[in-house]
Design a protein around this motif. Structure first.
Motif, mmCIF file in Angstrom:
data_model
loop_
_atom_site.group_PDB
_atom_site.id
_atom_site.type_symbol
_atom_site.label_atom_id
_atom_site.label_comp_id
_atom_site.label_asym_id
_atom_site.label_seq_id
_atom_site.Cartn_x
_atom_site.Cartn_y
_atom_site.Cartn_z
ATOM 1 N N PRO A 192 0.810 -1.223 0.000
ATOM 2 C CA PRO A 192 0.000 0.000 0.000
ATOM 3 C C PRO A 192 0.842 1.271 0.000
ATOM 4 O O PRO A 192 1.921 1.332 0.596
ATOM 5 C CB PRO A 192 -0.780 -0.120 1.308
ATOM 6 N N SER A 193 0.313 2.283 -0.652
ATOM 7 C CA SER A 193 0.917 3.609 -0.626
ATOM 8 C C SER A 193 0.314 4.361 0.553
ATOM 9 O O SER A 193 -0.749 4.976 0.440
ATOM 10 C CB SER A 193 0.624 4.348 -1.936
ATOM 11 N N VAL A 194 0.988 4.302 1.694
ATOM 12 C CA VAL A 194 0.416 4.838 2.934
ATOM 13 C C VAL A 194 1.288 5.904 3.585
ATOM 14 O O VAL A 194 0.939 6.399 4.658
ATOM 15 C CB VAL A 194 0.155 3.712 3.957
ATOM 16 N N GLY A 195 2.413 6.277 2.969
ATOM 17 C CA GLY A 195 3.291 7.234 3.624
ATOM 18 C C GLY A 195 4.293 7.848 2.674
ATOM 19 O O GLY A 195 4.179 7.736 1.445
ATOM 20 N N ASP A 196 5.278 8.500 3.245
ATOM 21 C CA ASP A 196 6.289 9.242 2.496
ATOM 22 C C ASP A 196 7.377 8.282 2.026
ATOM 23 O O ASP A 196 8.457 8.188 2.619
ATOM 24 C CB ASP A 196 6.865 10.342 3.387
ATOM 25 N N ALA A 197 7.108 7.581 0.943
ATOM 26 C CA ALA A 197 8.048 6.577 0.451
ATOM 27 C C ALA A 197 9.431 7.131 0.134
ATOM 28 O O ALA A 197 10.442 6.467 0.415
ATOM 29 C CB ALA A 197 7.465 5.870 -0.777
ATOM 30 N N PRO A 198 9.544 8.338 -0.473
ATOM 31 C CA PRO A 198 10.882 8.846 -0.803
ATOM 32 C C PRO A 198 11.812 9.005 0.394
ATOM 33 O O PRO A 198 13.031 9.121 0.217
ATOM 34 C CB PRO A 198 10.588 10.200 -1.458
ATOM 35 N N GLU A 204 15.173 4.377 -1.985
ATOM 36 C CA GLU A 204 16.507 4.618 -2.549
ATOM 37 C C GLU A 204 17.059 3.353 -3.209
ATOM 38 O O GLU A 204 17.690 3.409 -4.261
ATOM 39 C CB GLU A 204 17.457 5.103 -1.454
ATOM 40 N N GLU A 205 16.800 2.218 -2.597
ATOM 41 C CA GLU A 205 17.325 0.958 -3.133
ATOM 42 C C GLU A 205 16.638 0.542 -4.430
ATOM 43 O O GLU A 205 17.265 -0.078 -5.300
ATOM 44 C CB GLU A 205 17.115 -0.164 -2.108
ATOM 45 N N GLU A 214 11.176 5.888 -9.692
ATOM 46 C CA GLU A 214 11.063 7.193 -9.052
ATOM 47 C C GLU A 214 10.291 8.169 -9.929
ATOM 48 O O GLU A 214 9.416 8.905 -9.444
ATOM 49 C CB GLU A 214 12.460 7.740 -8.755
ATOM 50 N N ASP A 215 10.588 8.197 -11.224
ATOM 51 C CA ASP A 215 9.872 9.104 -12.133
ATOM 52 C C ASP A 215 8.384 8.788 -12.184
ATOM 53 O O ASP A 215 7.543 9.696 -12.227
ATOM 54 C CB ASP A 215 10.470 9.033 -13.537
ATOM 55 N N ASP A 216 8.057 7.492 -12.191
ATOM 56 C CA ASP A 216 6.644 7.095 -12.183
ATOM 57 C C ASP A 216 5.941 7.657 -10.949
ATOM 58 O O ASP A 216 4.851 8.245 -11.033
ATOM 59 C CB ASP A 216 6.507 5.577 -12.160
ATOM 60 N N PHE A 257 11.738 -5.848 -3.679
ATOM 61 C CA PHE A 257 12.288 -4.914 -4.655
ATOM 62 C C PHE A 257 11.215 -3.905 -5.072
ATOM 63 O O PHE A 257 10.875 -3.759 -6.242
ATOM 64 C CB PHE A 257 12.840 -5.678 -5.866
ATOM 65 N N ASP A 258 10.698 -3.211 -4.076
ATOM 66 C CA ASP A 258 9.597 -2.269 -4.276
ATOM 67 C C ASP A 258 9.894 -0.997 -3.488
ATOM 68 O O ASP A 258 10.188 -1.070 -2.287
ATOM 69 C CB ASP A 258 8.293 -2.905 -3.773
ATOM 70 N N PRO A 259 9.818 0.170 -4.119
ATOM 71 C CA PRO A 259 10.040 1.413 -3.369
ATOM 72 C C PRO A 259 9.024 1.637 -2.253
ATOM 73 O O PRO A 259 9.278 2.432 -1.346
ATOM 74 C CB PRO A 259 9.961 2.507 -4.434
#
Length: 319
Positions: A192-198, A204-205, A214-216, A257-259
């Motif tokens: 889930p996209s639940v926070g500040d992933a960057p 970073e990995e 990252e661009d996506d 292997f997921d940002p």
């Protein structure tokens, strides 16, 4: 929760990445949202479903921003008080549809024996935050009012989704708690996209070379959020919420292997710290999107394992 990656992606994933690279598909940042949707549909929609169910029906309901399409899947299991899954597709809030995730919803219904309702919430930039979430809330209210017709138990409603849809499911659980809305019995949150992933090590990995880049992610955020303030909203990213108590039990699935790996793991920790029962599964040799890779040309055993884990977790709590 332990959040890590294997030494390298699974060989089947490496094969997929090589195939995807060979297609020379344009980057999201190079095209318009409408073009991106067409490309995503072309990649994900098949003419013939792999799984036949008792019934699959399309409905149009009243949404806060006009007509809202939902699709119901009934596996034909007996009983009038079955749990029911309300599912929100992934696609960065910009692409994806009930058609692109038809296979996932069919498999969830077939594996669990629960009816599933998939929601075609409004996409950005035409429908920026919080409009997609408002659509999801309207769909939840509709489902709660239609449980008799859906032969489902209003006290055993599951909300689930992958990626952006997983974030919507988490935000919806928080919103329903705060509004005193329909009862949610379980959350199924898939990378889930639940926070500040960057801000995480996983970002970073894995920000290049593993399907979701990252661009996506920047392209998705730029289309969905109109202001920086929106990006700190707890219903957009529930990891920012101070209080996560009294939320439904959850299954959280991440990929090595997921940002988005670390924000999923962090959310599992936060829920557990708040006293919410959590089952966490990290597939360390997988990539973002793997949960949908369940049929040719990309049919991953690990994806089927993740579906089985989700089924077992829900069954242990709901039955």
């Amino acid at each position: 929760m332990t959040s890590s990656s294997a030494n390298e992606p699974h060989p089947d994933v490496q094969e997929f990445l090589e195939l995807y690279e060979s297609l020379d598909t344009p980057e999201f940042s190079e095209i318009t949202p409408r073009e991106a949707r067409r490309n995503f549909e072309a990649m994900r929609v098949t003419d013939e479903p792999d799984i036949e169910l008792e019934s699959v029906e399309d409905h149009t309901i009243d949404g806060p921003h006009g007509d809202l399409a939902v699709r119901s899947y009934d596996p034909g299991t007996e009983g009038e008080d079955r749990p029911l899954i309300v599912y929100f597709h992934g696609g960065g809030w910009v692409v994806g549809s009930i058609d692109t995730h038809d296979g996932v919803c069919r498999k969830l219904a077939d594996d669990t024996g629960y009816p599933v309702v998939s929601v075609d919430y409004g996409l950005a930039p035409e429908h920026p935050f919080p409009e997609g979430l408002q659509d999801c809330y309207a769909a939840l209210e509709w489902v709660a009012g239609e449980t008799d017709d859906l032969n489902a138990d209003p006290d055993r409603i599951v909300v689930g989704g992958d990626s952006a849809g997983g974030g919507l499911a988490a935000g919806l659980s928080l919103l329903a708690r705060d509004r005193g809305g329909p009862n949610i019995a379980y959350q199924l949150l898939i990378y889930p996209s639940v926070g500040d992933a960057p801000a995480t090590e996983a970002y970073e990995e894995n920000k290049e070379g593993y399907f979701l880049t990252e661009d996506d992610m920047e392209w998705f955020r730029d289309h969905y959020f109109e202001t920086e303030i929106d990006m700190r909203n707890i219903y957009a990213f529930p990891l920012f919420a101070n209080d996560l108590s009294d939320l439904p039990p959850a299954t959280i699935i991440t990929a090595g292997f997921d940002p988005l790996r670390d924000v999923g793991a962090m959310y599992a920790d936060r829920l557990e710290d708040a006293g919410v029962p959590v089952e966490y599964h990290n597939y360390d040799d997988m990539i973002h999107g793997f949960f949908s890779m369940i049929s040719d040309p990309i049919d991953l055993d690990r994806a089927h394992e993740a579906h089985e884990a989700a089924r077992a977790d829900m069954e242990a709590t709901l039955e």
